[in-house]
Enzyme design. Structure first.
Site, mmCIF file in Angstrom:
data_model
loop_
_atom_site.group_PDB
_atom_site.id
_atom_site.type_symbol
_atom_site.label_atom_id
_atom_site.label_comp_id
_atom_site.label_asym_id
_atom_site.label_seq_id
_atom_site.Cartn_x
_atom_site.Cartn_y
_atom_site.Cartn_z
ATOM 1 N N LYS A 64 0.837 -1.230 0.000
ATOM 2 C CA LYS A 64 0.000 0.000 0.000
ATOM 3 C C LYS A 64 0.858 1.261 0.000
ATOM 4 O O LYS A 64 0.755 2.117 0.886
ATOM 5 C CB LYS A 64 -0.973 0.019 1.178
ATOM 6 C CG LYS A 64 -2.023 -1.085 1.143
ATOM 7 C CD LYS A 64 -3.101 -0.884 2.182
ATOM 8 C CE LYS A 64 -4.148 -1.969 2.189
ATOM 9 N NZ LYS A 64 -3.692 -3.278 2.690
ATOM 10 N N ASP B 275 3.280 7.481 -1.309
ATOM 11 C CA ASP B 275 4.146 8.664 -1.174
ATOM 12 C C ASP B 275 4.519 9.219 -2.557
ATOM 13 O O ASP B 275 4.023 8.741 -3.581
ATOM 14 C CB ASP B 275 5.396 8.276 -0.360
ATOM 15 C CG ASP B 275 5.895 9.427 0.511
ATOM 16 O OD1 ASP B 275 5.874 10.578 0.042
ATOM 17 O OD2 ASP B 275 6.326 9.160 1.646
HETATM 18 O O1 S5P Z 1 -9.650 -2.672 1.571
HETATM 19 C C1 S5P Z 1 -8.851 -3.507 1.963
HETATM 20 C C2 S5P Z 1 -7.619 -3.720 1.309
HETATM 21 C C3 S5P Z 1 -6.774 -4.720 1.756
HETATM 22 S S1 S5P Z 1 -5.396 -5.092 0.783
HETATM 23 N N1 S5P Z 1 -9.137 -4.307 3.040
HETATM 24 C C4 S5P Z 1 -8.296 -5.278 3.503
HETATM 25 O O2 S5P Z 1 -8.648 -5.979 4.451
HETATM 26 N N2 S5P Z 1 -7.072 -5.469 2.887
HETATM 27 C C5 S5P Z 1 -6.099 -6.480 3.384
HETATM 28 O O3 S5P Z 1 -6.682 -7.777 3.279
HETATM 29 C C6 S5P Z 1 -5.695 -6.305 4.847
HETATM 30 O O4 S5P Z 1 -4.512 -5.531 4.956
HETATM 31 C C7 S5P Z 1 -5.482 -7.735 5.319
HETATM 32 O O5 S5P Z 1 -4.138 -8.129 5.070
HETATM 33 C C8 S5P Z 1 -6.385 -8.568 4.433
HETATM 34 C C9 S5P Z 1 -7.689 -8.999 5.063
HETATM 35 O O6 S5P Z 1 -7.478 -9.825 6.154
HETATM 36 P P1 S5P Z 1 -8.673 -10.569 6.916
HETATM 37 O O7 S5P Z 1 -7.986 -11.284 8.021
HETATM 38 O O8 S5P Z 1 -9.636 -9.513 7.418
HETATM 39 O O9 S5P Z 1 -9.322 -11.494 5.905
#
Ligand code: S5P
Length: 278
Positions: free
Chosen positions: A96, A99
């Site tokens: 993510k 910058d």
């Molecule tokens: O909008 C987002 C984007 C991302 S990349 N929402 C998210 O949850 N993520 C990522 O997906 C977050 O950083 C985490 O690594 C993963 C979701 O994890 P979970 O354990 O909730 O399924």
């Protein structure tokens, strides 16, 4: 009107892309019959490797946050590469970036993690504007890497909506050699198109987080929907599942493998239903 590429097979869609990482992702989806990416958010390298080995047979991709490892050492990368060859999947370091171009180029290429040297795919917030793509592509493009922009987020109250999402898609459209798609909750073809712009045949890879079969969210704003809702209902291409698979016990590798198999089956069934509903 966009031509709804998500009705095509993953294998056919590999031909819609020039970026080598996008091609490999679609080919892997087709070959492994899995549209599951497992997000392995653990803090010990030993747990990371054990979970990847357990879920490896069922995934097209492993998503990492290498900066949360307490014991990261660059020698870990060789072990990660060994697992991706053993199980045939790609890496997505969920960095993510957010910058200026010069800084993200350094963050992507250097430091202890040297992300561009091993991660096939990474992502960036569009908030700085097109210069972030310029910075990252100066490193990633010569290596054949791909980038996703975060056009939407899964969290309650996300600001990535409306005009912001439209601007993200317009940014991607200007850099199709490197930007292969989005982190989003739905399809993005045609969004934010200018009057007279031909977006008929565009195809974006949509990876969607916020997937869970047993829970609707967590205590920190995360929101979950099912693989079927995401893949069939919203046309997303790859489901990202983290805690729904490794739960609260990263050591329970037998359960973790079985859970990954279940998510893979649900995601693939939803995809087959989607392409059959032409
Ligand atoms: O909008 C987002 C984007 C991302 S990349 N929402 C998210 O949850 N993520 C990522 O997906 C977050 O950083 C985490 O690594 C993963 C979701 O994890 P979970 O354990 O909730 O399924």
């Amino acid at each position: 009107m966009p031509s709804y590429p998500h009705k095509q097979t993953y294998g056919a869609r590999a031909l819609n892309f020039t970026n080598p990482t996008a091609k490999s992702i679609f080919e892997t989806l087709e070959r492994k019959k899995s549209n599951l990416a497992v997000s392995v958010d653990v803090t010990k390298a030993e747990d990371l490797l054990a979970i990847i080995d357990a879920v490896g047979p069922y995934v097209c991709m492993i998503k990492t946050h290498v900066d949360i490892l307490d014991d990261f050492d660059f020698s870990l990368i060789e072990q990660l590469q060994h697992l991706s060859e053993k199980h045939d999947f790609l890496y997505f370091e969920d960095r993510k970036f957010a910058d200026i171009g010069n800084t993200v180029a350094l963050q992507y290429s250097s430091g202890v993690h040297k992300i561009a040297s091993w991660s096939h795919l990474t992502n960036a917030h569009p908030v700085p504007g097109p210069s972030i793509i310029k910075g990252l592509s100066s490193i990633g493009l010569p290596l054949g890497r791909g980038l996703l922009l975060l056009a939407e987020m899964s969290t309650k109250g996300s600001l990535a909506v409306g005009e912001y999402t439209e601007a993200a898609v317009r940014m991607a459209r200007q850099h199709r050699d490197f930007v292969v798609g989005f982190i989003a909750q739905r399809r993005m073809e045609g969004i934010g198109a200018q009057a007279g712009e031909d977006v008929t045949d565009e195809d974006f890879l949509i990876l969607t987080p916020g997937i869970g079969l047993e829970s609707k969210g967590d205590a920190m704003g995360q929101q979950y929907r099912t693989p079927r809702e995401a893949v069939l209902g919203s046309g997303c291409d790859v489901i990202i599942v983290g805690r729904g698979i490794y739960g609260t016990d990263p050591k329970a590798v037998n359960i973790i493998g079985a859970k990954a198999e279940r998510y893979m089956a649900e995601g693939w069934a939803a995809y087959l239903e989607r392409i059959a509903s032409n």
